[in-house]
Write a protein that holds these residues in place. Structure first.
Motif, PDB file in Angstrom:
ATOM      1  N   PRO A 204      -9.700  -4.349 -15.784  1.00 44.61           N
ATOM      2  CA  PRO A 204     -10.113  -5.182 -16.922  1.00 44.61           C
ATOM      3  C   PRO A 204     -11.418  -5.917 -16.587  1.00 44.61           C
ATOM      4  O   PRO A 204     -11.599  -6.344 -15.441  1.00 44.61           O
ATOM      5  N   VAL A 205     -12.290  -6.033 -17.589  1.00 45.01           N
ATOM      6  CA  VAL A 205     -13.599  -6.654 -17.356  1.00 45.01           C
ATOM      7  C   VAL A 205     -13.772  -7.844 -18.304  1.00 45.01           C
ATOM      8  O   VAL A 205     -13.561  -7.715 -19.516  1.00 45.01           O
ATOM      9  N   THR A 206     -14.138  -8.998 -17.731  1.00 46.73           N
ATOM     10  CA  THR A 206     -14.233 -10.232 -18.544  1.00 46.73           C
ATOM     11  C   THR A 206     -15.655 -10.474 -19.045  1.00 46.73           C
ATOM     12  O   THR A 206     -15.888 -11.428 -19.783  1.00 46.73           O
TER      13      THR A 206
ATOM     14  N   ILE B  25     -13.465   1.645 -16.392  1.00 45.48           N
ATOM     15  CA  ILE B  25     -13.979   0.285 -16.499  1.00 45.48           C
ATOM     16  C   ILE B  25     -14.886   0.185 -17.722  1.00 45.48           C
ATOM     17  O   ILE B  25     -15.652   1.098 -18.002  1.00 45.48           O
ATOM     18  N   ALA B  26     -14.743  -0.900 -18.515  1.00 42.31           N
ATOM     19  CA  ALA B  26     -15.514  -0.996 -19.774  1.00 42.31           C
ATOM     20  C   ALA B  26     -15.967  -2.421 -20.039  1.00 42.31           C
ATOM     21  O   ALA B  26     -15.142  -3.342 -20.004  1.00 42.31           O
ATOM     22  N   ASP B  27     -17.283  -2.560 -20.324  1.00 42.78           N
ATOM     23  CA  ASP B  27     -17.757  -3.851 -20.845  1.00 42.78           C
ATOM     24  C   ASP B  27     -18.151  -3.606 -22.303  1.00 42.78           C
ATOM     25  O   ASP B  27     -17.800  -2.580 -22.883  1.00 42.78           O
ATOM     26  N   ASP B  28     -18.890  -4.514 -22.915  1.00 43.35           N
ATOM     27  CA  ASP B  28     -19.173  -4.382 -24.353  1.00 43.35           C
ATOM     28  C   ASP B  28     -20.161  -3.254 -24.657  1.00 43.35           C
ATOM     29  O   ASP B  28     -20.257  -2.805 -25.786  1.00 43.35           O
TER      30      ASP B  28
ATOM     31  N   ILE C 167     -12.097  -9.721 -22.379  1.00 39.76           N
ATOM     32  CA  ILE C 167     -11.009  -8.745 -22.413  1.00 39.76           C
ATOM     33  C   ILE C 167     -10.489  -8.556 -23.840  1.00 39.76           C
ATOM     34  O   ILE C 167     -10.386  -9.521 -24.593  1.00 39.76           O
ATOM     35  N   ILE C 168     -10.206  -7.303 -24.210  1.00 44.07           N
ATOM     36  CA  ILE C 168      -9.587  -7.009 -25.516  1.00 44.07           C
ATOM     37  C   ILE C 168      -8.087  -6.899 -25.259  1.00 44.07           C
ATOM     38  O   ILE C 168      -7.649  -6.100 -24.438  1.00 44.07           O
ATOM     39  N   GLY C 169      -7.310  -7.672 -25.946  1.00 48.63           N
ATOM     40  CA  GLY C 169      -5.856  -7.666 -25.785  1.00 48.63           C
ATOM     41  C   GLY C 169      -5.313  -6.256 -25.922  1.00 48.63           C
ATOM     42  O   GLY C 169      -5.586  -5.574 -26.908  1.00 48.63           O
TER      43      GLY C 169
ATOM     44  N   MET D 169     -22.190   1.377 -30.410  1.00 44.82           N
ATOM     45  CA  MET D 169     -20.744   1.510 -30.209  1.00 44.82           C
ATOM     46  C   MET D 169     -20.082   0.247 -30.771  1.00 44.82           C
ATOM     47  O   MET D 169     -20.461  -0.860 -30.405  1.00 44.82           O
ATOM     48  N   THR D 170     -19.121   0.432 -31.643  1.00 39.24           N
ATOM     49  CA  THR D 170     -18.424  -0.730 -32.213  1.00 39.24           C
ATOM     50  C   THR D 170     -17.334  -1.195 -31.249  1.00 39.24           C
ATOM     51  O   THR D 170     -16.520  -0.382 -30.786  1.00 39.24           O
ATOM     52  N   ARG D 171     -17.326  -2.487 -30.933  1.00 40.38           N
ATOM     53  CA  ARG D 171     -16.291  -3.045 -30.047  1.00 40.38           C
ATOM     54  C   ARG D 171     -14.946  -3.063 -30.781  1.00 40.38           C
ATOM     55  O   ARG D 171     -14.858  -3.532 -31.910  1.00 40.38           O
ATOM     56  N   LEU D 172     -13.947  -2.476 -30.135  1.00 39.98           N
ATOM     57  CA  LEU D 172     -12.610  -2.416 -30.741  1.00 39.98           C
ATOM     58  C   LEU D 172     -11.987  -3.801 -30.768  1.00 39.98           C
ATOM     59  O   LEU D 172     -12.309  -4.665 -29.953  1.00 39.98           O
ATOM     60  N   ALA D 173     -11.066  -3.987 -31.715  1.00 36.40           N
ATOM     61  CA  ALA D 173     -10.269  -5.218 -31.758  1.00 36.40           C
ATOM     62  C   ALA D 173      -8.828  -4.845 -31.449  1.00 36.40           C
ATOM     63  O   ALA D 173      -8.442  -3.672 -31.581  1.00 36.40           O
TER      64      ALA D 173
ATOM     65  N   ASP E  81     -18.728   9.334 -19.417  1.00 35.87           N
ATOM     66  CA  ASP E  81     -19.067   8.253 -20.350  1.00 35.87           C
ATOM     67  C   ASP E  81     -18.230   8.382 -21.625  1.00 35.87           C
ATOM     68  O   ASP E  81     -18.091   9.476 -22.172  1.00 35.87           O
ATOM     69  N   ASN E  82     -17.695   7.280 -22.122  1.00 38.60           N
ATOM     70  CA  ASN E  82     -16.803   7.345 -23.292  1.00 38.60           C
ATOM     71  C   ASN E  82     -17.533   7.861 -24.525  1.00 38.60           C
ATOM     72  O   ASN E  82     -16.999   8.671 -25.283  1.00 38.60           O
ATOM     73  N   SER E  83     -18.782   7.416 -24.758  1.00 37.74           N
ATOM     74  CA  SER E  83     -19.481   7.834 -25.986  1.00 37.74           C
ATOM     75  C   SER E  83     -19.783   9.330 -25.964  1.00 37.74           C
ATOM     76  O   SER E  83     -19.452  10.065 -26.893  1.00 37.74           O
TER      77      SER E  83
END
Ligand code: 2YC
Length: 275
Positions: A59-61, A109-112, A66-68, A1-5, A127-129
């Motif tokens: 939000p998860v640190t 809730i989402a981590d990397d 966190i992604i803005g 899964m690619t982490r969004l920016a 699950d998102n995927s």
């Protein structure tokens, strides 16, 4: 899964109305219709279930942090779909406690590595995927009219591709799956209606439609399109070249979060399968 920016998601909420119309033009249904179709539920039933759910986004640190705009974008998508939703002020465990204390019936809730929508009452996890694979397969089926007896070239054997293969074969398609790595393909070899092939070209050459679920960009090019080709290409980077998008963009469905989050909501609203 690619982490969004942040730049991948910052325009999503302001463009939701327009995106919903684009989806309606392409598939005959908007975001909620596609999500309902993905879980084989009537949109009216999901509407009734919405009133019983209150979703807390936490939000998860952890990890890269966190992604803005991520939590606010998810909130905007869920609110657009009519869900009761809020973002907690606190992050991580304190955020989870805050959501629960504020009457959340579910938490997003989402981590990397993982992105989940968890029903606090039933324990069901969307699950998102897997939901992204399922939602884009539904959109492809709607755009095609039917996938019964059709062949779909699936590029990418990760969790999104796995969710897609399950949904595509359930809709009667035959799936040709390719991945540059052998290990992820192992779970596909025992799936009915799925054939593992040894190149992307082989997957596309014998398929009516394409499902691009790799982390590569520009996998699908102009000369991969014929008169009836349709493509589902979730996530970033976009797996279709800019040139191909210019020529055939009307036959490509792609986004970075919308259909996946909408399908997670539909999975939650449909509820835990008792059967
Ligand atoms: O802001 C936050 O709470 C971060 N912990 C969120 C990290 C999300 C990482 N996942 C992604 O970037 C996405 C998934 C939502 C779907 C594909 N990539």
């Amino acid at each position: 899964m690619t982490r969004l920016a942040e730049q991948d998601i910052c325009y999503i909420v302001e463009r939701l109305e327009r995106y919903d119309k684009i989806l309606r033009d392409k598939t005959g249904g908007g975001l909620m219709d596609i999500a309902a179709f993905a879980v084989d539920a009537a949109a009216a039933d999901l509407r009734a279930a919405k009133a019983k759910q209150k979703i807390g986004i936490v939000p998860v640190t952890a990890g890269q942090g966190i992604i803005g705009g991520f939590s606010d974008t998810v909130r905007g998508i869920l609110a657009f779909l009519g869900a009761q939703v809020f973002v907690t002020k606190a992050t991580d465990v304190a955020g989870l406690a805050e959501a629960t204390a504020n009457g959340a019936t579910a938490v997003f809730i989402a981590d990397d590595q993982t992105c989940s929508l968890i029903d606090l009452r039933t324990g069901q996890v969307a699950d998102n995927s897997l939901s992204t694979g399922k939602g884009f397969a539904a959109a492809l089926a709607m755009q095609a009219g039917s996938l019964q007896g059709k062949s779909v070239g699936l590029l990418g054997a990760g969790p999104v591709g796995y969710g897609a293969a399950q949904a595509l074969t359930a809709r009667g398609a035959h799936v040709y799956v390719y991945d540059c790595q052998a290990e992820p393909l192992r779970k596909f070899s025992s799936m009915d209606g799925v054939a593992v092939v040894d190149s992307a070209a082989a997957a596309l050459a014998q398929s009516d439609y394409y499902f691009e679920a790799t982390t590569a960009s520009a996998t699908i090019q102009v000369n991969d399109f014929c008169a009836t080709t349709l493509v589902a290409a979730p996530g970033v980077p976009l797996g279709v070249t800019a040139e191909a998008m210019k020529c055939y963009g009307s036959r490509v469905i792609s986004d970075t979060l919308e259909i996946g989050v909408a399908t997670m909501l539909a999975v939650l609203l449909k509820g835990k399968q008792t059967t």
